[in-house]
Design a protein around this motif. Structure first.
Motif, short mmCIF file in Angstrom:
data_model
loop_
_atom_site.label_atom_id
_atom_site.label_comp_id
_atom_site.label_asym_id
_atom_site.label_seq_id
_atom_site.Cartn_x
_atom_site.Cartn_y
_atom_site.Cartn_z
N GLU A 28 1.65 -27.13 -32.14
CA GLU A 28 0.69 -27.65 -31.21
C GLU A 28 -0.22 -28.78 -31.29
OE1 GLU A 28 -0.63 -28.16 -27.48
OE2 GLU A 28 0.93 -26.78 -27.95
N ARG A 63 2.81 -21.91 -34.78
CA ARG A 63 2.87 -22.35 -33.68
C ARG A 63 1.63 -23.12 -33.10
NH1 ARG A 63 6.65 -18.85 -33.97
NH2 ARG A 63 8.10 -18.68 -32.48
N GLN A 98 7.75 -28.31 -29.52
CA GLN A 98 7.40 -26.82 -29.59
C GLN A 98 8.37 -25.76 -29.52
OE1 GLN A 98 3.75 -26.72 -29.24
NE2 GLN A 98 4.31 -28.59 -29.95
N LYS A 106 1.61 -32.52 -32.13
CA LYS A 106 2.16 -33.38 -30.99
C LYS A 106 1.28 -34.46 -31.22
CE LYS A 106 1.15 -30.67 -27.59
NZ LYS A 106 1.14 -30.19 -26.27
#
Length: 244
Positions: free
Chosen positions: A36, A32, A12, A39
């Motif tokens: 996320e 962004r 991140q 992940k």
């Protein structure tokens, strides 16, 4: 427009980014959100996400995530070539430091590289040729089908073409299209078989007539069969004289 935004991140943590347009705020927010989401994805992977009117392309390799935003017309070949190039340059420039650097630690230095490579991959003529090649590859199937139709009209043989067309159809369409192509190929082969049979029969007939003519020419002492015609004439005259 080509590629409009580029980013390099570790998890991140954004290490560097650059935007070639005023869409930086939107691109950064969406990027962004994608980080996320990434992940949950395996480390070494490639993905594309649509955020109209742009496409975000992502490549994750060895703990680093390289991301870019491009217009839809750029396709996938050029953006992923850009991502591969950026990843190599980033690792070569910073080495092991990428695994422990803080947010934006490489931004001052590497944002210039992102700027240069975005311009290169968006404007370079060689890259444009790659994009055109992609478009040509996407048209291969339709062109091949058109060529099949034209060849059917000409009466050309299509055994190899048909096999290639069926192979291309299978992963792109359902079984119905494949069955239709096979039926058309079978119908065409039957038509060609009948045409060959007729042609062969005609040749055999001409060959037999030629043999008969050569035999008669040999027996009748000449190409014009004059001897045989003379005998036929005498045969018809003699009975007539006897009758008189």
């Amino acid at each position: 427009m080509g590629i409009l935004y580029g980013m390099v991140a570790r998890g991140q943590v954004v290490l560097a980014e650059f935007s070639a347009t005023q869409t930086n705020a939107i691109a950064s927010v969406v990027a962004r959100l994608i980080l996320e989401k990434m992940k949950e994805v395996k480390n070494n992977s490639i993905s594309s996400f649509s955020h109209h009117p742009y496409i975000f392309h992502v490549k994750g390799t060895d703990g680093l995530t390289v991301l870019c935003m491009a217009d839809d017309a750029s396709g996938r070949i050029i953006p992923f070539a850009f991502l591969e190039d950026i990843h190599k340059k980033f690792v070569k420039t910073f080495g092991r430091a990428v695994h422990s650097a803080s947010a934006y630690a490489m931004n001052d230095e590497f944002s210039r590289v992102l700027c240069q490579q975005i311009d290169h991959f968006s404007r370079n003529p060689n890259v444009d040729r790659l994009n055109r090649l992609k478009g040509e590859m996407n048209q291969v199937q339709s062109v091949l089908i058109d060529n099949i139709e034209k060849a059917l009209e000409r009466g050309d043989r299509l055994a190899l073409l048909v096999e290639k067309a069926i192979t291309m159809q299978q992963p792109m369409q359902g079984n119905n299209s494949t069955v239709a192509l096979k039926r058309k190929a079978r119908s065409y082969r039957n038509a060609m078989w009948w045409r060959d049979c007729k042609f062969t029969a005609t040749l055999m007939l001409l060959f037999l007539l030629t043999i008969v003519y050569v035999s008669l020419a040999f027996v009748c002492n000449g190409l014009f069969l004059s001897s045989c015609f003379n005998h036929m004439t005498m045969a018809s005259v003699v009975p007539h004289m006897f009758y008189e």
